[in-house]
Write an enzyme that holds these catalytic residues in place. Structure first.
Site: not given
Lengths: 131, 203
Positions: A43, A8-10
């Site tokens: 990111g 995930s981006h997080s």
């Protein structure tokens, strides 16, 4: 046993999905979660994804649940550092991240093989809200 | 510092100077991190140049590619990283129009492979494809390098501006659907800045 990688981006989303998946599975499933950049921004980082794939390389295939955009691109980029034979064992699936991770981990813990786990991850079915 | 390093140093300065502008464009139709991510990647490029020694131009470009892949964070990292990596593989030590065309084609192929986008999807390819097409046409027509580069720059600028009325088909902007119309694509803008800097440094 089939390994699961959550991207995930997080970092918190990836870790949270991993915790939810780990809670359901019956026995040990190789499970990794990667999120955010190395300096703590939202990111993805292909090096971190590569390291996670390396940790899962002894599994009988790896299912990757990714959120979108650079999660997918950086995962595909990380694949390219492995041999073609190894790459065949890596599958990015079209499934909702959280529900997909929970189901993939559960199916893998039943001892199902890579194709069987993928077959259980129908995105339409997974999107149905169950109570 | 060799010429290729100088060019990439100038690109880094350009991107870092335009961090706010790129982020503003991205905030309108995306997640608002394009300027921050690109500036982060190119700051790292500048730092790498301080300590590294290169024995060829392609080694410089390869270093830029690997640095962007490792440090950007958003989709522009793998996209520009793959583009520069592909460029480094076909780059000759002496600049020629023929080789510039080949580099351009390798860049497009790399970005298409990574991002699965086409021209008209409101992405960086909308600046790059017309720029490379201009080089190719001039090469086939026997135009001199300098004039071809001028044409390439104009085509890239028109390409960048052509993204304004487009509906985004790729990336975060595609989530906005029709609402992505009327905004210039940040990726096409950073691609134009890179092309512009390279060409102005050569001419």
């Amino acid at each position: 046993m089939v390994g699961i990688l959550i991207v995930s981006h997080s970092k918190e989303v990836a870790q949270g999905a991993k915790e939810l998946a780990a809670e359901m599975m019956q026995g040990d499933v190789p499970l990794e979660a990667v999120g955010g950049t190395k300096d703590g921004r939202l990111g993805t980082d292909s090096n971190l994804i590569y390291e996670a794939l390396t940790n899962l390389n002894n599994a009988d295939g790896v299912i990757i649940l990714a959120d979108m955009g650079s999660s997918v691109m950086n995962t595909e980029l990380a694949f390219e550092f492995f041999s073609e034979e190894e790459q065949e064992k890596f599958k990015i699936v079209n499934a909702p991240l959280v529900e997909g991770a929970i189901n993939a981990a559960l199916q893998s813990s039943f001892g199902k093989d890579l194709d069987e786990v993928i077959a259980a991850l129908d995105p339409v079915e997974l999107a149905q809200k169950k109570v | 510092m060799n010429k290729t390093e100088e060019v990439f140093n100038k690109i880094a300065d350009k991107i870092i100077d335009n961090k706010q502008y790129l982020t503003k464009l991205d905030s309108a139709i995306g997640d608002g991190d394009h300027g921050i991510n690109m500036a982060r990647g190119f700051s790292e490029v500048k730092e790498e140049f301080e300590s590294a020694e290169f024995d060829s131009n392609s080694a410089v470009v390869k270093k830029v590619a690997m640095t962007l892949i490792s440090n950007v964070g958003g989709a522009s990292g793998p996209l520009y990283g793959t583009a520069f990596l592909q460029a480094s593989k076909v780059m000759e030590e002496d600049l020629s129009l023929k080789n510039a065309v080949k580099i351009g084609e390798a860049v497009i192929e790399g970005i298409k492979m990574r991002g699965k986008a086409e021209q008209g999807d409101k992405t960086m390819l909308d600046a790059i494809i017309p720029a490379v097409n201009a080089l190719k046409e001039d090469y086939e027509a026997g135009v001199e390098l300098e004039e071809a580069l001028q044409d390439c720059l104009e085509a890239a600028e028109e390409g960048k501006e052509s993204t304004i009325p487009l509906v985004a088909k790729k990336g975060r902007a595609s989530y906005l659907g029709e609402r992505s119309k009327g905004h210039q694509d940040p990726g096409a803008t950073s691609s134009y800045m890179i092309i512009e800097t390279i060409i102005k440094e050569i001419i």
